[in-house]
Design a protein around this motif. Sequence first.
Motif, PDB file in Angstrom:
ATOM      1  N   ASP A 161     -19.226 -45.719  34.102  1.00 11.08           N
ATOM      2  CA  ASP A 161     -19.837 -46.060  32.803  1.00 11.08           C
ATOM      3  C   ASP A 161     -20.669 -47.334  32.904  1.00 11.08           C
ATOM      4  N   ASN A 162     -21.518 -47.375  33.900  1.00 11.67           N
ATOM      5  CA  ASN A 162     -22.305 -48.573  34.180  1.00 11.67           C
ATOM      6  C   ASN A 162     -23.532 -48.718  33.294  1.00 11.67           C
ATOM      7  N   LEU A 163     -24.077 -47.613  32.817  1.00 14.59           N
ATOM      8  CA  LEU A 163     -25.342 -47.664  32.099  1.00 14.59           C
ATOM      9  C   LEU A 163     -25.284 -46.750  30.886  1.00 14.59           C
ATOM     10  N   ARG A 164     -25.783 -47.257  29.783  1.00 14.23           N
ATOM     11  CA  ARG A 164     -25.839 -46.453  28.567  1.00 14.23           C
ATOM     12  C   ARG A 164     -27.278 -45.999  28.363  1.00 14.23           C
ATOM     13  N   VAL A 165     -27.485 -44.693  28.339  1.00 10.89           N
ATOM     14  CA  VAL A 165     -28.799 -44.109  28.097  1.00 10.89           C
ATOM     15  C   VAL A 165     -28.696 -43.338  26.791  1.00 10.89           C
ATOM     16  N   GLY A 166     -29.376 -43.844  25.774  1.00 13.15           N
ATOM     17  CA  GLY A 166     -29.199 -43.278  24.436  1.00 13.15           C
ATOM     18  C   GLY A 166     -27.772 -43.533  23.992  1.00 13.15           C
ATOM     19  N   GLU A 167     -27.058 -42.477  23.685  1.00 18.57           N
ATOM     20  CA  GLU A 167     -25.660 -42.603  23.265  1.00 18.57           C
ATOM     21  C   GLU A 167     -24.678 -42.213  24.369  1.00 18.57           C
ATOM     22  N   VAL A 168     -25.181 -41.972  25.562  1.00 15.76           N
ATOM     23  CA  VAL A 168     -24.343 -41.465  26.660  1.00 15.76           C
ATOM     24  C   VAL A 168     -24.142 -42.555  27.714  1.00 15.76           C
ATOM     25  N   TRP A 169     -22.891 -42.759  28.096  1.00 11.67           N
ATOM     26  CA  TRP A 169     -22.576 -43.651  29.206  1.00 11.67           C
ATOM     27  C   TRP A 169     -22.637 -42.849  30.493  1.00 11.67           C
ATOM     28  N   ARG A 170     -23.158 -43.473  31.548  1.00 15.56           N
ATOM     29  CA  ARG A 170     -23.227 -42.752  32.816  1.00 15.56           C
ATOM     30  C   ARG A 170     -22.787 -43.640  33.964  1.00 15.56           C
TER      31      ARG A 170
END
Length: 186
Positions: A161-170
């Motif tokens: 969960d290093n990066l949030r793109v929009g509403e999604v953590w990736r």
Amino acid sequence: MPKQAIPHPVLATPRLRLRQFRADDVDAMHACFADPEAMRFWNQPTYTKRIETERSVRSFVDCTPSYYRFWAVADAGTDRCLGLVNYHDGHIRSRRASIGYMIDPALHRQGIATEAVTAMLDFCFSELGLHRLQAFIHPDNRASIRLIEKLGFRREGLLRDNLRVGEVWRDDLLYALLAAEWRGAA
């Protein structure tokens, strides 16, 4: 007294010219930024409006070289923009930065990204004197993993969960390359 602009270096390879972005590169970059497949692994949502790409290209031109710099990857013969390479989150004093790249999906599998990233790595290690470069790559981005490993980067770990793109953590994989490991190092 006005601040003097630092010249943007042009990097040349046999097929490419890495140069400063210009306003006429917006259409080429919008082809990338508006393509969901191209943006699938990028750190922002797909752009639906050209104005979003215009803002990004303007920011690529107006950068702080000690922190980040973007190059338009252009065809050496036509000067047509094919994508971008960059370093960012740079800490020139501590001699490290992260890198990124994006090439028009219609031009994938032609070695363009490898050639462009190699030129940027040479610049970062030789001209900037950086000690460490790192890349954050989505675990499903097999093409980027192959590219970065081919260039000598080593996988250092998984960042959950290093990066949030929009509403999604990736998640991201962290890869790094030290100057002493770079094949172009003296």
